[in-house]
Write a protein that holds these residues in place. Sequence first.
Motif, PDB file in Angstrom:
ATOM      1  N   GLU A  18       5.368   0.585 -19.783  1.00 50.31           N
ATOM      2  CA  GLU A  18       4.804   1.459 -18.748  1.00 50.31           C
ATOM      3  C   GLU A  18       3.876   2.485 -19.363  1.00 50.31           C
ATOM      4  N   GLN A  19       3.024   3.058 -18.516  1.00 47.14           N
ATOM      5  CA  GLN A  19       2.106   4.085 -19.041  1.00 47.14           C
ATOM      6  C   GLN A  19       2.850   5.308 -19.550  1.00 47.14           C
ATOM      7  N   ASN A  20       3.931   5.687 -18.851  1.00 49.26           N
ATOM      8  CA  ASN A  20       4.646   6.907 -19.264  1.00 49.26           C
ATOM      9  C   ASN A  20       5.913   6.579 -20.053  1.00 49.26           C
ATOM     10  N   SER A  26      -5.786  -2.730 -18.997  1.00 50.69           N
ATOM     11  CA  SER A  26      -6.333  -1.910 -20.082  1.00 50.69           C
ATOM     12  C   SER A  26      -7.791  -1.568 -19.824  1.00 50.69           C
ATOM     13  N   HIS A  27      -8.141  -0.321 -20.139  1.00 47.64           N
ATOM     14  CA  HIS A  27      -9.552   0.068 -20.063  1.00 47.64           C
ATOM     15  C   HIS A  27     -10.253  -0.205 -21.386  1.00 47.64           C
ATOM     16  N   ASP A  28      -9.472  -0.661 -22.365  1.00 47.76           N
ATOM     17  CA  ASP A  28     -10.001  -0.846 -23.719  1.00 47.76           C
ATOM     18  C   ASP A  28     -10.638  -2.242 -23.803  1.00 47.76           C
ATOM     19  N   GLY A  77       0.842  -1.198   0.000  1.00 47.60           N
ATOM     20  CA  GLY A  77       0.000   0.000   0.000  1.00 47.60           C
ATOM     21  C   GLY A  77       0.870   1.237   0.000  1.00 47.60           C
ATOM     22  N   TYR A  78       0.296   2.353  -0.432  1.00 51.08           N
ATOM     23  CA  TYR A  78       1.001   3.627  -0.299  1.00 51.08           C
ATOM     24  C   TYR A  78       0.406   4.312   0.926  1.00 51.08           C
ATOM     25  N   GLU A  79       1.239   4.848   1.777  1.00 51.80           N
ATOM     26  CA  GLU A  79       0.793   5.486   3.016  1.00 51.80           C
ATOM     27  C   GLU A  79      -0.177   4.573   3.767  1.00 51.80           C
ATOM     28  N   ASP A  80      -1.380   5.077   4.099  1.00 52.96           N
ATOM     29  CA  ASP A  80      -2.300   4.263   4.913  1.00 52.96           C
ATOM     30  C   ASP A  80      -3.126   3.292   4.079  1.00 52.96           C
ATOM     31  N   GLU A  81      -3.169   3.532   2.781  1.00 50.32           N
ATOM     32  CA  GLU A  81      -4.115   2.784   1.948  1.00 50.32           C
ATOM     33  C   GLU A  81      -3.535   1.419   1.532  1.00 50.32           C
ATOM     34  N   LEU A  82      -4.196   0.343   1.951  1.00 56.06           N
ATOM     35  CA  LEU A  82      -3.731  -1.000   1.562  1.00 56.06           C
ATOM     36  C   LEU A  82      -4.329  -1.341   0.199  1.00 56.06           C
ATOM     37  N   LEU A  83      -3.466  -1.429  -0.808  1.00 55.33           N
ATOM     38  CA  LEU A  83      -3.977  -1.698  -2.168  1.00 55.33           C
ATOM     39  C   LEU A  83      -4.031  -3.192  -2.459  1.00 55.33           C
ATOM     40  N   VAL A  84      -3.052  -3.921  -1.954  1.00 55.45           N
ATOM     41  CA  VAL A  84      -3.009  -5.369  -2.183  1.00 55.45           C
ATOM     42  C   VAL A  84      -3.000  -6.034  -0.817  1.00 55.45           C
ATOM     43  N   GLY A  99     -10.364  -3.622 -12.953  1.00 61.06           N
ATOM     44  CA  GLY A  99     -10.861  -3.114 -11.670  1.00 61.06           C
ATOM     45  C   GLY A  99     -11.040  -1.611 -11.793  1.00 61.06           C
ATOM     46  N   PRO A 100     -11.733  -1.000 -10.823  1.00 60.83           N
ATOM     47  CA  PRO A 100     -12.012   0.435 -10.922  1.00 60.83           C
ATOM     48  C   PRO A 100     -10.753   1.295 -10.873  1.00 60.83           C
ATOM     49  N   ASN A 101     -10.889   2.537 -11.298  1.00 60.91           N
ATOM     50  CA  ASN A 101      -9.751   3.465 -11.274  1.00 60.91           C
ATOM     51  C   ASN A 101      -9.165   3.551  -9.871  1.00 60.91           C
ATOM     52  N   GLY A 102      -7.858   3.496  -9.796  1.00 62.24           N
ATOM     53  CA  GLY A 102      -7.178   3.704  -8.522  1.00 62.24           C
ATOM     54  C   GLY A 102      -7.166   2.485  -7.609  1.00 62.24           C
ATOM     55  N   CYS A 103      -7.626   1.319  -8.094  1.00 57.74           N
ATOM     56  CA  CYS A 103      -7.683   0.143  -7.203  1.00 57.74           C
ATOM     57  C   CYS A 103      -6.315  -0.524  -7.072  1.00 57.74           C
ATOM     58  N   GLY A 104      -5.364  -0.155  -7.937  1.00 57.11           N
ATOM     59  CA  GLY A 104      -4.018  -0.702  -7.761  1.00 57.11           C
ATOM     60  C   GLY A 104      -3.537  -1.598  -8.896  1.00 57.11           C
ATOM     61  N   LYS A 105      -4.119  -1.475 -10.065  1.00 59.66           N
ATOM     62  CA  LYS A 105      -3.731  -2.353 -11.188  1.00 59.66           C
ATOM     63  C   LYS A 105      -2.288  -2.072 -11.639  1.00 59.66           C
ATOM     64  N   SER A 106      -1.988  -0.782 -11.869  1.00 53.75           N
ATOM     65  CA  SER A 106      -0.620  -0.435 -12.304  1.00 53.75           C
ATOM     66  C   SER A 106       0.377  -0.794 -11.211  1.00 53.75           C
ATOM     67  N   THR A 107      -0.031  -0.596  -9.975  1.00 58.82           N
ATOM     68  CA  THR A 107       0.852  -0.923  -8.851  1.00 58.82           C
ATOM     69  C   THR A 107       1.170  -2.416  -8.848  1.00 58.82           C
ATOM     70  N   LEU A 108       0.167  -3.235  -9.145  1.00 63.70           N
ATOM     71  CA  LEU A 108       0.401  -4.682  -9.195  1.00 63.70           C
ATOM     72  C   LEU A 108       1.441  -5.032 -10.265  1.00 63.70           C
TER      73      LEU A 108
HETATM   74  N1  LIG Z   1       4.078   6.546  -6.029  1.00 64.92           N
HETATM   75  C1  LIG Z   1       2.904   6.681  -5.397  1.00 64.92           C
HETATM   76  N2  LIG Z   1       2.834   7.268  -4.207  1.00 64.92           N
HETATM   77  C2  LIG Z   1       1.656   7.397  -3.536  1.00 64.92           C
HETATM   78  N3  LIG Z   1       0.467   6.959  -4.020  1.00 64.92           N
HETATM   79  C3  LIG Z   1       0.486   6.371  -5.222  1.00 64.92           C
HETATM   80  C4  LIG Z   1       1.691   6.202  -5.982  1.00 64.92           C
HETATM   81  N4  LIG Z   1       1.388   5.572  -7.135  1.00 64.92           N
HETATM   82  C5  LIG Z   1       0.050   5.346  -7.121  1.00 64.92           C
HETATM   83  N5  LIG Z   1      -0.486   5.837  -5.963  1.00 64.92           N
HETATM   84  C6  LIG Z   1      -1.906   5.752  -5.585  1.00 64.92           C
HETATM   85  O1  LIG Z   1      -2.233   4.367  -5.441  1.00 64.92           O
HETATM   86  C7  LIG Z   1      -3.523   4.099  -5.929  1.00 64.92           C
HETATM   87  C8  LIG Z   1      -3.466   3.024  -7.002  1.00 64.92           C
HETATM   88  O2  LIG Z   1      -2.792   3.531  -8.152  1.00 64.92           O
HETATM   89  P1  LIG Z   1      -2.660   2.678  -9.487  1.00 64.92           P
HETATM   90  O3  LIG Z   1      -2.031   3.564 -10.502  1.00 64.92           O
HETATM   91  O4  LIG Z   1      -2.022   1.388  -9.189  1.00 64.92           O
HETATM   92  O5  LIG Z   1      -4.190   2.410  -9.814  1.00 64.92           O
HETATM   93  P2  LIG Z   1      -4.887   1.845 -11.129  1.00 64.92           P
HETATM   94  O6  LIG Z   1      -5.853   0.803 -10.685  1.00 64.92           O
HETATM   95  O7  LIG Z   1      -3.851   1.432 -12.113  1.00 64.92           O
HETATM   96  O8  LIG Z   1      -5.653   3.144 -11.627  1.00 64.92           O
HETATM   97  P3  LIG Z   1      -6.136   3.647 -13.073  1.00 64.92           P
HETATM   98  O9  LIG Z   1      -7.121   2.641 -13.564  1.00 64.92           O
HETATM   99  O10 LIG Z   1      -6.775   4.964 -12.769  1.00 64.92           O
HETATM  100  O11 LIG Z   1      -4.907   3.767 -13.928  1.00 64.92           O
HETATM  101  C9  LIG Z   1      -4.073   5.429  -6.420  1.00 64.92           C
HETATM  102  O12 LIG Z   1      -4.882   5.961  -5.414  1.00 64.92           O
HETATM  103  C10 LIG Z   1      -2.835   6.263  -6.653  1.00 64.92           C
HETATM  104  O13 LIG Z   1      -3.114   7.624  -6.476  1.00 64.92           O
END
Ligand SMILES: Nc1ncnc2c1ncn2[C@@H]1O[C@H](COP(=O)(O)OP(=O)(O)OP(=O)(O)O)[C@@H](O)[C@H]1O
Length: 283
Positions: A85-87, A188-190, A24-31, A48-57
């Motif tokens: 990567e996205q960027n 992918s959202h596509d 997780g980042y900070e307090d938020e547990l993503l996985v 999964g929905p926006n911000g749920c942690g897909k890219s992080t995974l």
């Molecule tokens: N380096 C970071 N530091 C702090 N928080 C981060 C960092 N990278 C991502 N986050 C946060 O972690 C959460 C998950 O981000 P992530 O990019 O994995 O989501 P996602 O499911 O891929 O989203 P999307 O579908 O919008 O691309 C988001 O709330 C994001 O703001």
Amino acid sequence: MKIRFPERGRSGRSVVTIKNLEFGYEDELLVNRANLSIERGEKIAIIGPNGCGKSTLLKLIMGLENPSGGEVLLGEHNVLPNYFEQNQAEALDLDKTVLQTVEEVAEDWRIDDIKGLLGRCNFKADMLDRKVSLLSGGEKARLAFCKFMVKPSTLLVLDEPTNHLDIPSKEMLEEAIREYGGAVITVSHDRFFIKQIVNRVVEVKDGHLQDYVGDYNYFLEKNLEAREKELEREAELDEKAPKVKAKSKMSKAEKEAQKKQKRQAFQAAKQKSKGQKNAKRWN
Ligand SMILES: Nc1ncnc2c1ncn2[C@@H]1O[C@H](COP(=O)(O)OP(=O)(O)OP(=O)(O)O)[C@@H](O)[C@H]1O
């Protein structure tokens, strides 16, 4: 000319193993204690929905983030990831030319084939010697994509690969993925892209990984909530689509009746699926 991802031999059967993963980042547990095993030849969409942690995974799989608990293991035999990567476009070397950018990564490609690939992605002959610093945002994105296409691998990890691609390039990517013998993991959202290529869907939900061993239609069959959203999306698209008068001979009342029918059919399917679920529960 058919474009293929160059494969560097074959990986072992086991490609990625995720065990009790926590992050997780900070307090938020993503996985949250997630588990998943990925094998050679599997083509997986992470949704999964926006911000749920897909890219992080994906970053955790690539070792770019460190788990706070559990582990991610790449298979022991010949697992060579190629990560989009996205960027990606931001990481290009601005001093190189278009051709040099791709040439330096392409190990077994003939120069004519590289030029052919660049041509397919809309880089005309007079652009090949242009410096990356002079390219537009869209051109940089397409160039990053070409660079990705030529790198040898046995595992593709893709984060929103179809963003910025035109339809012919998307089709080229879909075909290359279908022909690829290694494992593919894509975010992918596509939906159209996902439907074309995947044979397994993993949904990130409340930090857990929900596994659907089947294509995107199988996922929709099994996941009522997703099916409901898909119907809503389709209805929205229908609403937004320009109305062609000659084709639309239905009156407003008829359209309402049709919508009602669709809703009823959907509710009936929902009831049926609930019944099946409950039947299973009592067994
Ligand atoms: N380096 C970071 N530091 C702090 N928080 C981060 C960092 N990278 C991502 N986050 C946060 O972690 C959460 C998950 O981000 P992530 O990019 O994995 O989501 P996602 O499911 O891929 O989203 P999307 O579908 O919008 O691309 C988001 O709330 C994001 O703001």
